[in-house]
Structures are given as C-alpha cells and as structure tokens.
Design an enzyme around this catalytic site. Sequence first.
Site, PDB file in Angstrom:
ATOM      1  N   CYS A  24       5.710 -11.309  10.619  1.00  0.00           N
ATOM      2  CA  CYS A  24       5.041 -11.435  11.765  1.00  0.00           C
ATOM      3  C   CYS A  24       4.721 -13.045  12.210  1.00  0.00           C
ATOM      4  CB  CYS A  24       3.601 -10.788  11.275  1.00  0.00           C
ATOM      5  SG  CYS A  24       3.682  -9.218  10.822  1.00  0.00           S
TER       6      CYS A  24
ATOM      7  N   GLU B 148      10.680  -8.510  14.218  1.00  0.00           N
ATOM      8  CA  GLU B 148      11.169  -8.042  12.774  1.00  0.00           C
ATOM      9  C   GLU B 148      11.808  -6.793  13.223  1.00  0.00           C
ATOM     10  OE1 GLU B 148       8.238  -7.579   9.874  1.00  0.00           O
ATOM     11  OE2 GLU B 148       6.729  -8.559  11.050  1.00  0.00           O
TER      12      GLU B 148
ATOM     13  N   HIS C 114      -4.224 -13.441  12.396  1.00  0.00           N
ATOM     14  CA  HIS C 114      -3.131 -12.304  12.270  1.00  0.00           C
ATOM     15  C   HIS C 114      -4.060 -10.970  12.069  1.00  0.00           C
ATOM     16  CE1 HIS C 114       0.327 -10.101  12.289  1.00  0.00           C
ATOM     17  NE2 HIS C 114       0.184  -9.762  10.857  1.00  0.00           N
TER      18      HIS C 114
HETATM   19  N1  CAA Z   1     -15.442   5.153   5.256  1.00  0.00           N
HETATM   20  C1  CAA Z   1     -15.415   3.994   5.359  1.00  0.00           C
HETATM   21  N2  CAA Z   1     -14.540   3.174   4.698  1.00  0.00           N
HETATM   22  C2  CAA Z   1     -13.734   3.786   3.770  1.00  0.00           C
HETATM   23  C3  CAA Z   1     -13.669   5.065   3.635  1.00  0.00           C
HETATM   24  C4  CAA Z   1     -14.796   5.669   4.420  1.00  0.00           C
HETATM   25  N3  CAA Z   1     -14.713   7.300   4.167  1.00  0.00           N
HETATM   26  N4  CAA Z   1     -12.906   5.120   2.660  1.00  0.00           N
HETATM   27  C5  CAA Z   1     -12.299   4.110   2.500  1.00  0.00           C
HETATM   28  N5  CAA Z   1     -12.685   3.102   3.050  1.00  0.00           N
HETATM   29  C6  CAA Z   1     -12.547   1.488   3.266  1.00  0.00           C
HETATM   30  C7  CAA Z   1     -12.282   0.935   1.736  1.00  0.00           C
HETATM   31  O1  CAA Z   1     -13.396   0.505   1.048  1.00  0.00           O
HETATM   32  C8  CAA Z   1     -11.365  -0.360   2.174  1.00  0.00           C
HETATM   33  O2  CAA Z   1     -12.223  -1.339   2.638  1.00  0.00           O
HETATM   34  P1  CAA Z   1     -12.468  -2.493   1.931  1.00  0.00           P
HETATM   35  O3  CAA Z   1     -11.048  -3.205   1.673  1.00  0.00           O
HETATM   36  O4  CAA Z   1     -13.298  -3.353   2.752  1.00  0.00           O
HETATM   37  O5  CAA Z   1     -13.232  -2.310   0.558  1.00  0.00           O
HETATM   38  C9  CAA Z   1     -10.594   0.117   3.225  1.00  0.00           C
HETATM   39  O6  CAA Z   1     -11.100   1.453   3.973  1.00  0.00           O
HETATM   40  C10 CAA Z   1      -9.105   0.621   3.214  1.00  0.00           C
HETATM   41  O7  CAA Z   1      -9.325   1.500   1.878  1.00  0.00           O
HETATM   42  P2  CAA Z   1      -8.134   1.120   0.906  1.00  0.00           P
HETATM   43  O8  CAA Z   1      -7.940  -0.242   0.307  1.00  0.00           O
HETATM   44  O9  CAA Z   1      -8.282   2.380  -0.280  1.00  0.00           O
HETATM   45  O10 CAA Z   1      -6.837   1.488   1.771  1.00  0.00           O
HETATM   46  P3  CAA Z   1      -5.328   1.841   1.170  1.00  0.00           P
HETATM   47  O11 CAA Z   1      -5.031   1.253  -0.034  1.00  0.00           O
HETATM   48  O12 CAA Z   1      -5.114   3.246   1.439  1.00  0.00           O
HETATM   49  O13 CAA Z   1      -4.445   1.190   2.455  1.00  0.00           O
HETATM   50  C11 CAA Z   1      -3.614  -1.040   2.892  1.00  0.00           C
HETATM   51  C12 CAA Z   1      -4.899  -0.407   2.865  1.00  0.00           C
HETATM   52  C13 CAA Z   1      -2.862  -1.365   1.544  1.00  0.00           C
HETATM   53  C14 CAA Z   1      -3.771  -2.418   3.630  1.00  0.00           C
HETATM   54  C15 CAA Z   1      -2.479  -0.254   3.862  1.00  0.00           C
HETATM   55  O14 CAA Z   1      -3.022  -0.002   5.080  1.00  0.00           O
HETATM   56  C16 CAA Z   1      -1.155  -1.031   3.909  1.00  0.00           C
HETATM   57  O15 CAA Z   1      -0.379  -0.960   2.929  1.00  0.00           O
HETATM   58  N6  CAA Z   1      -0.754  -1.487   5.051  1.00  0.00           N
HETATM   59  C17 CAA Z   1       0.346  -2.251   5.238  1.00  0.00           C
HETATM   60  C18 CAA Z   1       0.370  -3.811   4.775  1.00  0.00           C
HETATM   61  C19 CAA Z   1      -0.395  -4.499   5.604  1.00  0.00           C
HETATM   62  O16 CAA Z   1      -0.752  -4.532   6.622  1.00  0.00           O
HETATM   63  N7  CAA Z   1      -1.146  -5.634   4.773  1.00  0.00           N
HETATM   64  C20 CAA Z   1      -1.809  -6.684   5.348  1.00  0.00           C
HETATM   65  C21 CAA Z   1      -1.486  -7.973   4.875  1.00  0.00           C
HETATM   66  S1  CAA Z   1       0.354  -8.407   5.269  1.00  0.00           S
HETATM   67  C22 CAA Z   1       0.484  -8.756   6.720  1.00  0.00           C
HETATM   68  O17 CAA Z   1      -0.581  -9.411   7.496  1.00  0.00           O
HETATM   69  C23 CAA Z   1       1.646  -8.841   7.562  1.00  0.00           C
HETATM   70  C24 CAA Z   1       1.647  -7.625   8.419  1.00  0.00           C
HETATM   71  O18 CAA Z   1       1.402  -7.622   9.443  1.00  0.00           O
HETATM   72  C25 CAA Z   1       2.117  -6.323   7.788  1.00  0.00           C
END
Ligand code: CAA
Length: 399
Positions: free
Chosen positions: A112, A80, A234
């Site tokens: 992916c 991609e 994945h």
């Molecule tokens: N210590 C330990 N853990 C902490 C922490 C700290 N100080 N602060 C936060 N965390 C934890 C949170 O509790 C959370 O864990 P849980 O989900 O188990 O509760 C984790 O860290 C992540 O925190 P947030 O959910 O607040 O993170 P975010 O909203 O900033 O970002 C995300 C997470 C939305 C996945 C972001 O990384 C993102 O947009 N990623 C790209 C999209 C993606 O990868 N999606 C996955 C599914 S799609 C797919 O798989 C296709 C692909 O390859 C893209």
Amino acid sequence: MVSVGIDALALATTHVQVPLSALADALDVPVGKYHKGLGQERMSIPALDEDAITMGAEAATKLLAHTGTDGIRTLLYASESGVDQSKAGGVFVHGILGLPRHIRTVELKEACYGGTAALQTALAFVARNPEEKALVIASDIARYTTDESGEPTQGAGAVAMLVSANPRLVEIEPVSGVYTLDINDFWRPNDSSTPYVHGHVSMDAYMDAFTGAWDDYRAYGGRDIGEFARFVHHQPFGKMARKAHARLMEYTGVHLQATNDTVNTDDSVIEAGLIYGRHIGNSYTAALYIGLASLLGNDSEDLTHKKIGMFSYGSGAVSEFFCAVPQPGYREVLAQTGADARSVMDMLDARTEVDFRTYRVMHAALRTDSEDFETPSQTTGPYRWAGVQGKIRRYSATS
Ligand code: CAA
C-alpha cells in the site's frame, strides 16, 4: 525553494458493491463487528470486466478532462494488483487514454506504500524541473480469500493526481520520516491471486512502522505534533486508522482536537478522512489519498494553510510520515475533477449492489491465466477489460 505538491486529484472505484450487512448475515457474524469493530459499511468489488487498469484509467480521465496533458513528462503508476510481470500498468492506461508519446511511464510497487512512493518520486522530478508535471495513478483491488478474516476488508479504488509546482490543491512539505523493516505480515506470491495475511501481526507492524516513521520525521526537522490540525492515516479499514491515531497521541503525549469538535474526541482530527473508505473498503495504494480527498471534501472547517499529517503504510513493510498543506480554493479544485463530497457520494451511490451469493460467484470467477477468453459485459464504467487474446490483455471503451 519552489513549492511542489498535488495540483488536482480525481477518484474512481469499481461499479459494483456489497453491503457488509449481507456478508454478516451470510457468515453469521454480528454486523456490529464490521460496522463498529472494523468501521466499514460496504466494499466495492470489480465487475468481471473491471480491474485496476480500468479504474486507474477512469480516475485519470476525470483528472485530465480538467487539467489537460500539457507539461506531463512522467506517468507513475502504483499498484499491488499488477496485471503483468513486465509491462507497467501505466503503459496500459497510457494506451487506453491515448496520452502523448513523450512521457516516461513506470510502475512502482511496495504494497500500500506504492502510492506514496510514486507521489514522492513525482515531487522530486517536479522539484528538479518545475516546468514539468507528473501524473500519479494509484489503483488497487483488495481481494482476499473468502471465509478468512480479511474478507470484510476487501474493496477497490483508484486515485489520479497531477503533481506540479505551485499546486492548487495541497503543497507537500519536503521533510519526510521514512522506515523499512523486512517483515512477513502480508504478502502475495506470484502463484496466488489473494495475499497471505497474518492479520494481527500486520496491525502491530503498522503501529511500529508508524512510530518509527514519526521518530524519523522529527529527527529530520519535522514539525512538532502540536502544529498539526488534521491527520490522514493509511486506512485498510477505519478502525485501523483510529488505533494508529490513538497510538500517536499516546506516543507523543499530546491529545489534539479539532476546533469544530463538539464531542471532545481525539478522533475529531481524523473523522472526516474516514468517510469514503467506509463505503469503498481497502484500496491499498489509493487508500491514503482517498482519505485525503475525504478529509478535504467533508471537514466543516476551512483547512487552508492548516497542517495535515499524512501516514502511509505498506506491508512488508515500508512507511512514511509527511505533511500536506491545503491551498486557498482547494474545495473548488476538488469540484473541477468531480472529487468534491457530493460528486463522490453520487459516484458511490451509483454502484450496482449485489447480494452475497452473486458476490461469491463473481469472486470465484476471476481469471488469472492467459489463454484466450472474453469477459462478460458487466461494468457501467467508461472502460472495460475485454479479456485476453493472443496472450495479451485487451481493454476497450464502453461507449
Ligand atoms: N460489535 C462491535 N465490535 C465487535 C464485535 C461486535 N459484535 N465483535 C468484534 N468486534 C470488534 C473487536 O473487538 C475488534 O475491535 P478492537 O480491535 O478494537 O478490539 C474488531 O471488532 C475486530 O475484531 P477481531 O480483531 O476479532 O477481527 P478479526 O481477527 O476477525 O479480523 C483483521 C481483523 C485481522 C484486521 C482482519 O480484518 C484482517 O486480516 N484484515 C486484513 C489485514 C489488514 O488489513 N491489516 C491491517 C494492517 S496491514 C495494512 O494496513 C496494509 C493493508 O492495507 C492490508
């Protein structure tokens, strides 16, 4: 029915990496969020003269140095991170490697999931004519907008797989569970070099696509959950695979543990598959197969003839669940192409580490236009993207 699967596999990544601790410091985020919360330590990023083509070519070179090209009639390139709207990325790789002409080459895309689409297509070609082999290359640079939530989940990786009858590495069983739902969780329009992402929507979409594919797998005669010894899901980041696995255990009501597990966790059946991804970051189409290599290379148990559940997800969204079965001597086969644990960790350690400022300058410097330009010489890899000349992307060997 003839047994078909992955005969050999090789990995590549880019030659530059950023520790997520540097990102955390610069963005004033507790590093625990990245290390524990997302399950990630480092991310591979491309040098200014690297792209998905140079990575794919490097992985294929490692593979073919051992297997040769005899019998290869098909090259399926999944990505991609496309570099051209018309010409298949696999044709660039074919040219760089000087592969034989009597090969059909095409590029496949569905986020992916593309790597699995390529693998399943290759398996079908080989099942139709078991004398033939197919080369599958999955290669991607996961590049997100800076200062958005996806930034710490960037990464880059490629896998090259030789698909054949009577494979030496893993057999892929014929039953698959498949699932498609049109959903806008993650997409990249033609005028954008980074995707638009609804992060939490994408996590839910992934989970729903998982149970959807699992139900279909069972409906089509797939194995009972209790027959699986290990799983590779994945992995856009490690925590996503853990969440998916927890969902599967909850959904089926069966909690499996590895027999070599000493701490009694459900994650014992996925743990070894998460090691490389933690240091590479997301590699989109390649991520599932980098996870498979990580499992085969690092699990302390002999997995010969054990059943490995494989879950592939591509945003948009398409998913598939299927079963891979390691063959006797699979560890030696990994070593022949430099895909054993020691060689992979050496490859990861050899990357050049850059600091946050340098990474951001490199991120901003990506050119996507087709005016004439030359890229600076940066990569320590065997191939480089030299730039654009006469509207054509140019590649060269570095030595
Ligand atoms: N210590 C330990 N853990 C902490 C922490 C700290 N100080 N602060 C936060 N965390 C934890 C949170 O509790 C959370 O864990 P849980 O989900 O188990 O509760 C984790 O860290 C992540 O925190 P947030 O959910 O607040 O993170 P975010 O909203 O900033 O970002 C995300 C997470 C939305 C996945 C972001 O990384 C993102 O947009 N990623 C790209 C999209 C993606 O990868 N999606 C996955 C599914 S799609 C797919 O798989 C296709 C692909 O390859 C893209």
